[in-house]
Design a protein around this motif. Structure first.
Motif, PDB file in Angstrom:
ATOM      1  N   ALA A 183      -5.188  -1.924  -7.349  1.00 50.75           N
ATOM      2  CA  ALA A 183      -6.595  -2.232  -7.147  1.00 50.75           C
ATOM      3  C   ALA A 183      -7.484  -2.870  -8.282  1.00 50.75           C
ATOM      4  N   CYS A 184      -7.547  -2.275  -9.415  1.00 48.86           N
ATOM      5  CA  CYS A 184      -8.100  -2.880 -10.642  1.00 48.86           C
ATOM      6  C   CYS A 184      -7.620  -4.224 -10.991  1.00 48.86           C
ATOM      7  N   LYS A 185      -6.250  -4.560 -10.829  1.00 48.40           N
ATOM      8  CA  LYS A 185      -5.627  -5.649 -11.263  1.00 48.40           C
ATOM      9  C   LYS A 185      -6.179  -6.775 -10.231  1.00 48.40           C
ATOM     10  N   TYR A 186      -6.490  -6.242  -8.806  1.00 47.62           N
ATOM     11  CA  TYR A 186      -6.893  -7.278  -7.872  1.00 47.62           C
ATOM     12  C   TYR A 186      -8.258  -7.609  -8.237  1.00 47.62           C
ATOM     13  N   ALA A 229      -1.011  -6.153  -3.381  1.00 46.16           N
ATOM     14  CA  ALA A 229      -0.939  -6.908  -2.054  1.00 46.16           C
ATOM     15  C   ALA A 229      -1.741  -5.957  -1.026  1.00 46.16           C
ATOM     16  N   HIS A 230      -1.194  -4.453  -1.277  1.00 48.61           N
ATOM     17  CA  HIS A 230      -1.826  -3.648  -0.179  1.00 48.61           C
ATOM     18  C   HIS A 230      -3.545  -3.656  -0.380  1.00 48.61           C
ATOM     19  N   PHE A 231      -3.960  -3.397  -1.577  1.00 44.40           N
ATOM     20  CA  PHE A 231      -5.303  -3.266  -1.814  1.00 44.40           C
ATOM     21  C   PHE A 231      -5.995  -4.712  -1.631  1.00 44.40           C
ATOM     22  N   ALA A 232      -5.302  -5.773  -1.587  1.00 42.44           N
ATOM     23  CA  ALA A 232      -6.132  -7.037  -1.313  1.00 42.44           C
ATOM     24  C   ALA A 232      -6.224  -7.022   0.142  1.00 42.44           C
ATOM     25  N   ALA A 233      -5.344  -6.579   0.897  1.00 44.51           N
ATOM     26  CA  ALA A 233      -5.693  -6.376   2.270  1.00 44.51           C
ATOM     27  C   ALA A 233      -6.941  -5.458   2.653  1.00 44.51           C
ATOM     28  N   VAL A 234      -6.604  -4.390   2.033  1.00 43.69           N
ATOM     29  CA  VAL A 234      -7.928  -3.220   2.087  1.00 43.69           C
ATOM     30  C   VAL A 234      -9.158  -3.860   1.809  1.00 43.69           C
ATOM     31  N   GLY A 286     -13.423  -3.862   2.149  1.00 51.65           N
ATOM     32  CA  GLY A 286     -14.427  -3.682   0.958  1.00 51.65           C
ATOM     33  C   GLY A 286     -13.869  -2.674   0.109  1.00 51.65           C
ATOM     34  N   ALA A 287     -14.162  -3.136  -1.306  1.00 48.73           N
ATOM     35  CA  ALA A 287     -13.566  -2.017  -2.349  1.00 48.73           C
ATOM     36  C   ALA A 287     -14.755  -0.773  -2.255  1.00 48.73           C
ATOM     37  N   SER A 288     -15.960  -1.325  -2.225  1.00 51.85           N
ATOM     38  CA  SER A 288     -16.997  -0.144  -2.448  1.00 51.85           C
ATOM     39  C   SER A 288     -16.719   0.893  -1.216  1.00 51.85           C
ATOM     40  N   ASN A 289     -16.539   0.607   0.098  1.00 46.73           N
ATOM     41  CA  ASN A 289     -16.248   1.260   1.266  1.00 46.73           C
ATOM     42  C   ASN A 289     -15.167   2.033   1.168  1.00 46.73           C
ATOM     43  N   LYS A 331     -15.747   4.706  -1.505  1.00 49.44           N
ATOM     44  CA  LYS A 331     -16.801   5.684  -0.731  1.00 49.44           C
ATOM     45  C   LYS A 331     -15.995   6.802  -0.043  1.00 49.44           C
ATOM     46  N   LEU A 332     -15.136   6.040   0.816  1.00 56.68           N
ATOM     47  CA  LEU A 332     -14.356   6.813   1.738  1.00 56.68           C
ATOM     48  C   LEU A 332     -13.201   8.000   1.118  1.00 56.68           C
ATOM     49  N   LEU A 333     -12.598   7.294   0.249  1.00 55.63           N
ATOM     50  CA  LEU A 333     -11.739   8.214  -0.556  1.00 55.63           C
ATOM     51  C   LEU A 333     -12.447   9.168  -1.441  1.00 55.63           C
ATOM     52  N   LEU A 334     -13.555   9.137  -1.848  1.00 59.35           N
ATOM     53  CA  LEU A 334     -14.124  10.152  -2.708  1.00 59.35           C
ATOM     54  C   LEU A 334     -14.860  11.028  -1.662  1.00 59.35           C
TER      55      LEU A 334
END
Length: 161
Positions: free
Chosen positions: A8-11, A33-38, A43-46, A49-52
């Protein structure tokens, strides 16, 4: 982190800090690749927030679900994973119809086979009589075959389906 940033951070092209919410779930290899789709779908922020907001013991399942839905949405932006469900449901319907067809055909062939076996049994018991005329046997057998032609039974069944 000694092995480099998480996927994720790499992306996101940022430094992966200790305690990164994405690090346990998005490795450097496939995680990118998986994080790119997510990221594209949610969106990274959503996603963060969801994971937290999810208890730690449920986060892996959540990430798997997010990735699955995100990858499905990338493939089919309108239906997402529902398209795959529709496809599977259609396969079930098709296979159920095929199974019903095969079972009906098997039942028809078994019935015809049972009828012929019963007729042959009767004929054989009569044919053991030394005075029995074999021309009668041939006539009865021909009549049975005319009445129970397995090929025509199968053709009739196939034409109805």
């Amino acid at each position: 982190m000694s092995s480099g940033p998480c996927g994720a951070c790499k992306y996101l092209r940022r430094k992966c800090v200790k305690g990164c919410i994405f690090a346990p779930y998005f490795d450097t290899e496939q995680g990118f690749a998986h994080f790119a789709a997510v990221h594209k779908v949610f969106g990274a922020s959503n996603a963060s927030k969801l994971l937290l907001s999810i208890p730690a013991n449920k986060r892996l399942e959540t990430v798997i679900t997010l990735c699955y839905e995100a990858l499905a949405r990338v493939r089919d932006p309108v239906y997402g994973s529902v398209a795959h469900i529709f496809t599977l449901q259609q396969q079930v319907v098709t296979l159920q119809a095929e199974l019903a067809y095969v079972q009906a055909r098997l039942s028809t062939l078994q019935s015809a086979s049972t009828e012929m076996a019963a007729s042959y049994s009767t004929i054989l018991s009569v044919s053991m009589d030394p005075l029995f005329d074999t021309t009668v046997l041939h006539h009865v057998l021909d009549q049975q075959l005319d009445n129970c032609d397995l090929h025509s039974v199968a053709r009739d069944f196939d034409s109805r389906h």
